[in-house]
Design a protein around this motif. Structure first.
Motif, mmCIF file in Angstrom:
data_model
loop_
_atom_site.group_PDB
_atom_site.id
_atom_site.type_symbol
_atom_site.label_atom_id
_atom_site.label_comp_id
_atom_site.label_asym_id
_atom_site.label_seq_id
_atom_site.Cartn_x
_atom_site.Cartn_y
_atom_site.Cartn_z
ATOM 1 N N LYS A 51 0.830 -1.201 0.000
ATOM 2 C CA LYS A 51 0.000 0.000 0.000
ATOM 3 C C LYS A 51 0.870 1.258 0.000
ATOM 4 O O LYS A 51 1.837 1.355 0.754
ATOM 5 N N ASN A 52 0.539 2.196 -0.863
ATOM 6 C CA ASN A 52 1.234 3.483 -1.017
ATOM 7 C C ASN A 52 2.634 3.362 -1.617
ATOM 8 O O ASN A 52 3.357 4.346 -1.708
ATOM 9 N N ALA A 53 3.027 2.160 -2.012
ATOM 10 C CA ALA A 53 4.337 1.974 -2.650
ATOM 11 C C ALA A 53 4.195 2.146 -4.158
ATOM 12 O O ALA A 53 3.104 2.014 -4.719
ATOM 13 N N THR A 54 5.304 2.445 -4.813
ATOM 14 C CA THR A 54 5.292 2.544 -6.270
ATOM 15 C C THR A 54 6.649 2.132 -6.807
ATOM 16 O O THR A 54 7.606 1.921 -6.048
ATOM 17 N N VAL A 55 6.748 1.998 -8.088
ATOM 18 C CA VAL A 55 8.013 1.732 -8.772
ATOM 19 C C VAL A 55 8.176 2.804 -9.823
ATOM 20 O O VAL A 55 7.269 3.042 -10.629
ATOM 21 N N ARG A 56 9.308 3.481 -9.791
ATOM 22 C CA ARG A 56 9.552 4.570 -10.726
ATOM 23 C C ARG A 56 11.034 4.635 -11.052
ATOM 24 O O ARG A 56 11.872 4.611 -10.155
ATOM 25 N N ASP A 57 11.368 4.694 -12.323
ATOM 26 C CA ASP A 57 12.772 4.772 -12.735
ATOM 27 C C ASP A 57 12.813 5.174 -14.208
ATOM 28 O O ASP A 57 11.776 5.486 -14.804
ATOM 29 N N THR A 58 13.990 5.142 -14.777
ATOM 30 C CA THR A 58 14.161 5.421 -16.202
ATOM 31 C C THR A 58 14.977 4.301 -16.833
ATOM 32 O O THR A 58 15.683 3.562 -16.146
ATOM 33 N N LEU A 59 14.873 4.164 -18.145
ATOM 34 C CA LEU A 59 15.693 3.210 -18.875
ATOM 35 C C LEU A 59 15.922 3.726 -20.289
ATOM 36 O O LEU A 59 15.178 4.583 -20.768
ATOM 37 N N VAL A 60 16.940 3.204 -20.922
ATOM 38 C CA VAL A 60 17.211 3.491 -22.328
ATOM 39 C C VAL A 60 16.983 2.209 -23.106
ATOM 40 O O VAL A 60 17.673 1.208 -22.901
ATOM 41 N N PHE A 61 15.989 2.201 -23.982
ATOM 42 C CA PHE A 61 15.725 1.018 -24.789
ATOM 43 C C PHE A 61 16.863 0.791 -25.781
ATOM 44 O O PHE A 61 17.403 1.753 -26.339
ATOM 45 N N VAL A 184 11.017 -5.107 -25.054
ATOM 46 C CA VAL A 184 10.131 -5.648 -24.007
ATOM 47 C C VAL A 184 10.957 -6.378 -22.951
ATOM 48 O O VAL A 184 10.737 -6.202 -21.738
ATOM 49 N N LYS A 185 11.899 -7.186 -23.377
ATOM 50 C CA LYS A 185 12.728 -7.927 -22.421
ATOM 51 C C LYS A 185 13.566 -6.985 -21.569
ATOM 52 O O LYS A 185 13.777 -7.230 -20.373
ATOM 53 N N THR A 186 14.039 -5.890 -22.176
ATOM 54 C CA THR A 186 14.801 -4.894 -21.418
ATOM 55 C C THR A 186 13.925 -4.264 -20.344
ATOM 56 O O THR A 186 14.339 -4.091 -19.197
ATOM 57 N N LEU A 187 12.697 -3.927 -20.708
ATOM 58 C CA LEU A 187 11.760 -3.344 -19.749
ATOM 59 C C LEU A 187 11.506 -4.298 -18.583
ATOM 60 O O LEU A 187 11.582 -3.901 -17.409
ATOM 61 N N LEU A 188 11.208 -5.556 -18.879
ATOM 62 C CA LEU A 188 10.908 -6.524 -17.826
ATOM 63 C C LEU A 188 12.105 -6.753 -16.911
ATOM 64 O O LEU A 188 11.960 -6.904 -15.692
ATOM 65 N N SER A 189 13.286 -6.754 -17.493
ATOM 66 C CA SER A 189 14.503 -6.915 -16.699
ATOM 67 C C SER A 189 14.686 -5.731 -15.755
ATOM 68 O O SER A 189 15.023 -5.901 -14.572
ATOM 69 N N GLU A 190 14.451 -4.528 -16.261
ATOM 70 C CA GLU A 190 14.611 -3.320 -15.442
ATOM 71 C C GLU A 190 13.571 -3.275 -14.327
ATOM 72 O O GLU A 190 13.883 -2.901 -13.186
ATOM 73 N N ALA A 197 13.146 -4.866 -1.690
ATOM 74 C CA ALA A 197 13.782 -5.890 -0.863
ATOM 75 C C ALA A 197 12.744 -6.546 0.034
ATOM 76 O O ALA A 197 11.878 -5.890 0.605
ATOM 77 N N GLY A 198 12.823 -7.862 0.152
ATOM 78 C CA GLY A 198 11.910 -8.585 1.022
ATOM 79 C C GLY A 198 10.588 -8.941 0.381
ATOM 80 O O GLY A 198 9.743 -9.583 1.007
ATOM 81 N N SER A 199 10.391 -8.529 -0.889
ATOM 82 C CA SER A 199 9.131 -8.846 -1.565
ATOM 83 C C SER A 199 9.029 -10.342 -1.834
ATOM 84 O O SER A 199 10.018 -11.001 -2.158
ATOM 85 N N ALA A 200 7.831 -10.857 -1.699
ATOM 86 C CA ALA A 200 7.612 -12.278 -1.973
ATOM 87 C C ALA A 200 7.611 -12.517 -3.479
ATOM 88 O O ALA A 200 7.586 -11.576 -4.272
ATOM 89 N N ALA A 201 7.629 -13.781 -3.830
ATOM 90 C CA ALA A 201 7.565 -14.128 -5.255
ATOM 91 C C ALA A 201 6.251 -13.619 -5.836
ATOM 92 O O ALA A 201 5.256 -13.485 -5.125
ATOM 93 N N GLY A 202 6.267 -13.339 -7.109
ATOM 94 C CA GLY A 202 5.063 -12.834 -7.748
ATOM 95 C C GLY A 202 4.988 -11.325 -7.788
ATOM 96 O O GLY A 202 3.899 -10.758 -7.872
ATOM 97 N N PHE A 203 6.150 -10.667 -7.719
ATOM 98 C CA PHE A 203 6.189 -9.200 -7.809
ATOM 99 C C PHE A 203 5.576 -8.753 -9.136
ATOM 100 O O PHE A 203 4.754 -7.839 -9.184
ATOM 101 N N VAL A 204 5.984 -9.416 -10.230
ATOM 102 C CA VAL A 204 5.362 -9.162 -11.531
ATOM 103 C C VAL A 204 4.180 -10.118 -11.654
ATOM 104 O O VAL A 204 4.351 -11.331 -11.803
ATOM 105 N N GLN A 205 2.978 -9.582 -11.555
ATOM 106 C CA GLN A 205 1.784 -10.420 -11.552
ATOM 107 C C GLN A 205 1.338 -10.822 -12.951
ATOM 108 O O GLN A 205 0.900 -11.951 -13.176
ATOM 109 N N SER A 206 1.406 -9.895 -13.892
ATOM 110 C CA SER A 206 1.001 -10.213 -15.258
ATOM 111 C C SER A 206 1.635 -9.225 -16.221
ATOM 112 O O SER A 206 2.006 -8.103 -15.851
ATOM 113 N N VAL A 207 1.761 -9.665 -17.473
ATOM 114 C CA VAL A 207 2.342 -8.845 -18.534
ATOM 115 C C VAL A 207 1.501 -9.023 -19.788
ATOM 116 O O VAL A 207 1.132 -10.147 -20.142
ATOM 117 N N SER A 208 1.193 -7.930 -20.451
ATOM 118 C CA SER A 208 0.516 -8.027 -21.743
ATOM 119 C C SER A 208 1.107 -6.988 -22.685
ATOM 120 O O SER A 208 1.703 -5.998 -22.251
#
Length: 225
Positions: A51-61, A184-190, A197-208
């Protein structure tokens, strides 16, 4: 939700209830395009966030698909020449007044830390347009040459929305399929690298993936791939 005939005809080409590997999913999206313009290929990544957490960053494709950006650097002294030599369209402290007067002929803004006291006063103008420099996205930095070089190469910000989903363009339907797949693979890797840290498995729930106008295709993705 009702869709038009072209959308439904595209969706009928495949079983969209199934999941496919990244390469197959991207190929299907390109096969299903039907708009007269060159549709953008988009990725949608649903994350399990606290709750109230987010993921934010940048990448170069690795494979670019957007036009070159006009970069403005708020800086002074020797940094002006450094920014311009790196390819910035504009650089200097005088642009603070220009922006204050409504000038916005640039795509992204960078600022050195010593300029943020003054640049911060432009929040009503830059914030509304999503142009405010931010240390979290690498646009507040003393290393303006590196920032400008990466932004001109297409450095892109990604951020999870309130529902925990990252929506981001990853290519064009006209691109070579292998290049879209690599993006797409670069994005998923990033994104996986940003797993708290400490997150359980399933951090990435789905991808489309989908095109601008077409149906989405589920991607069979497992963390660590």
């Amino acid at each position: 939700m009702k869709h038009g005939k072209k959308y439904n005809a595209a969706a009928a080409k495949y079983d969209l209830s199934k999941k496919y590997d990244v390469a197959s999913a991207c190929k299907m999206v390109q096969d299903m395009k039907f708009a007269k313009f060159d549709e953008t290929v988009e990725a949608h990544v649903s994350l399990r966030l606290e709750k109230n957490a987010t993921v934010r960053d940048t990448l170069v494709f690795p494979n670019q698909f957007k036009g070159e950006k006009k970069v403005l650097v708020f800086c002074k002294g020797d940094k002006v020449k450094e920014a311009l030599d790196a390819g910035a369209a504009y650089a200097g402290e005088e642009y603070i007044e220009k922006v204050k007067d409504g000038w916005l002929d640039f795509d992204v803004a960078v600022a050195t830390p010593d300029m943020m006291k003054d640049v911060g006063r432009l929040g009503m103008v830059l914030g509304r347009k999503g142009l405010m420099p931010n240390p979290k996205t690498g646009t507040v930095t003393p290393n303006v040459a590196q920032a400008v070089a990466e932004l001109r190469k297409g450095r892109t910000e990604y951020r999870a929305d309130k529902a925990g989903i990252v929506h981001i363009a990853v290519g064009k339907c006209s691109m070579d399929a292998d290049k879209v797949v690599e993006n797409v693979k670069t994005l998923l890797s990033e994104i996986s690298r940003k797993k708290p840290a400490g997150s359980a498995a399933g951090f990435v729930q789905s991808v489309s993936v989908s095109s601008s106008m077409g149906p989405g295709v589920w991607v069979d993705y497992k963390e660590g791939e």
